[in-house]
Design an enzyme around this catalytic site. Structure first.
Site, PDB file in Angstrom:
ATOM      1  N   CYS A 130       0.812  -1.217   0.000  1.00  0.00           N
ATOM      2  CA  CYS A 130       0.000   0.000   0.000  1.00  0.00           C
ATOM      3  C   CYS A 130       0.845   1.266   0.000  1.00  0.00           C
ATOM      4  O   CYS A 130       0.586   2.207  -0.762  1.00  0.00           O
ATOM      5  CB  CYS A 130      -0.958  -0.009   1.185  1.00  0.00           C
ATOM      6  SG  CYS A 130      -0.184  -0.468   2.756  1.00  0.00           S
ATOM      7  N   HIS A 250      -2.868   6.483   4.632  1.00  0.00           N
ATOM      8  CA  HIS A 250      -1.420   6.545   4.827  1.00  0.00           C
ATOM      9  C   HIS A 250      -0.895   7.892   4.330  1.00  0.00           C
ATOM     10  O   HIS A 250      -1.313   8.388   3.280  1.00  0.00           O
ATOM     11  CB  HIS A 250      -0.713   5.448   4.028  1.00  0.00           C
ATOM     12  CG  HIS A 250      -0.887   4.065   4.575  1.00  0.00           C
ATOM     13  ND1 HIS A 250      -1.549   3.791   5.757  1.00  0.00           N
ATOM     14  CD2 HIS A 250      -0.469   2.860   4.080  1.00  0.00           C
ATOM     15  CE1 HIS A 250      -1.523   2.479   5.971  1.00  0.00           C
ATOM     16  NE2 HIS A 250      -0.884   1.900   4.970  1.00  0.00           N
TER      17      HIS A 250
END
Length: 346
Positions: A130, A250
């Site tokens: 990710c 994130h």
């Protein structure tokens, strides 16, 4: 070809699997049959897709008979055991685990960066980590225009990247601390590791297990995957990965050095304005910059805080944010499936 597709989702009851289903529905991905697969523990769960109730089945080699595309997100051991079985039965596997990412015969794909690598697949296509996905999506337009020779990244990663149990632990710890109750950490930073630490109201500079070189496995994934995706084996990459007490999204502080000294901040901004899958949010005068709370539920990678380094003419700093369950996992996987259809590879 596009009609008549049979799609399977492995790990359909997990956080990423649920996002995959939502993304398939949101994108109106064209298929005739959808099969939902999971572990024995979750088999029998009812899931609604496009208003239809589907029953999750236990995954087995025979589950992939007649499947064209299999989206895997059920852990590395499941992928290692069942992905080859799916391929044997004619499916193309898009795997969201680290099981095959560094296999030299398996393309590691971010469609905005290296979609053409899909032509080289041998049945399995790996979805990158990710934190890697959002970074390379932001850097690729810069690399194409100005080259790239160094990347230093510090990540600030959401708890959902560690799974649903980690999110529950964040919630329970937060509530307990606010109620002045004792907590007993059981999951973070790594479930099953020697020690566990509080994640609520904390920051943990460890994601995944430490390697012999002092880097964590997460950091080495970012380093190695970036080089592979960009076809730059000699690129200098360093990473420090930190877990923060937020649920989703994130963030990354990225320093890069390009091959030219004459690029300006405006040049970089103009590149990113036109880049596919990237949204520029950068206006210091209006306090406009990406934040994870604003990225949740969105497919794009958001970039801001673009500055030229004060000492190096070829150095730039960027702030990169994305929904780790979407572009970092489910959306990138579905994008790959869409690319396979577009390129007539399925």
């Amino acid at each position: 070809m596009g009609r008549g597709l049979h799609v399977a989702v492995v790990g359909a009851t997990g956080a990423v699997g649920q996002q995959m289903l939502k993304t398939l529905e949101d994108r109106n991905f064209e298929m005739d049959t959808l099969t939902l697969l999971s572990s024995k523990r979750s088999a029998g769960t009812k899931v609604t897709f496009k208003g239809q109730e589907l029953t999750v089945q236990e995954a087995s080699p025979e589950s992939f008979e007649g499947v064209n595309i299999a989206l895997f997100s059920a852990g590395g051991s499941v992928s290692q055991a069942l992905a080859p079985e799916a391929v044997k039965r004619g499916a193309i596997v898009i795997d969201n685990t680290s099981a095959f990412r560094m296999d030299e015969n398996t393309p590691l794909v971010v469609p905005e960066v290296n979609e053409a690598d899909l032509h080289e697949h041998n049945g399995i296509i790996a979805n990158p980590n990710c934190s890697t996905i959002q970074m390379v999506a932001a850097l690729e337009p810069i690399r194409k225009a100005y080259g790239l020779n160094k990347v230093i990244v510090s990540t600030y990663q959401a708890v959902s990247g560690a799974g649903n149990e980690a999110v529950k632990e964040l919630y329970s710890q937060t509530q307990a601390i606010l109620n002045k109750e004792e907590i007993e950490p059981e999951i973070m930073p790594v479930k099953g590791d020697k020690k566990h630490y509080q994640i609520a109201f904390n920051a943990i500079p460890q994601i995944d297990k430490f390697q012999d070189n002092g880097y964590t496995f997460e950091e080495m994934k970012m380093i190695n995957e970036t080089k592979k995706i960009m076809h730059m084996p000699d690129l200098q990459v360093a990473a420090t990965c930190v877990r923060l007490p937020i649920q989703t999204g994130h963030s990354e502080s990225v320093y890069i050095e390009i091959d030219r000294d004459d690029a300006t901040v405006e040049d970089i901004k103009n590149l990113l304005k036109e880049a596919p899958g990237v949204t520029l949010q950068d206006d210091p005068s209006q306090q406009l910059y990406p934040m994870p709370a604003d990225a949740v539920g969105k497919n794009d990678v958001f970039v801001g805080r673009i500055r030229k380094d004060l000492d190096r003419a070829n150095g730039f700093h960027l702030w990169v944010v994305s929904d780790n369950l979407l572009k970092g996992a489910a959306w990138n996987s579905v994008q790959i499936a869409e690319s396979l259809k577009k390129l007539n590879l399925v």
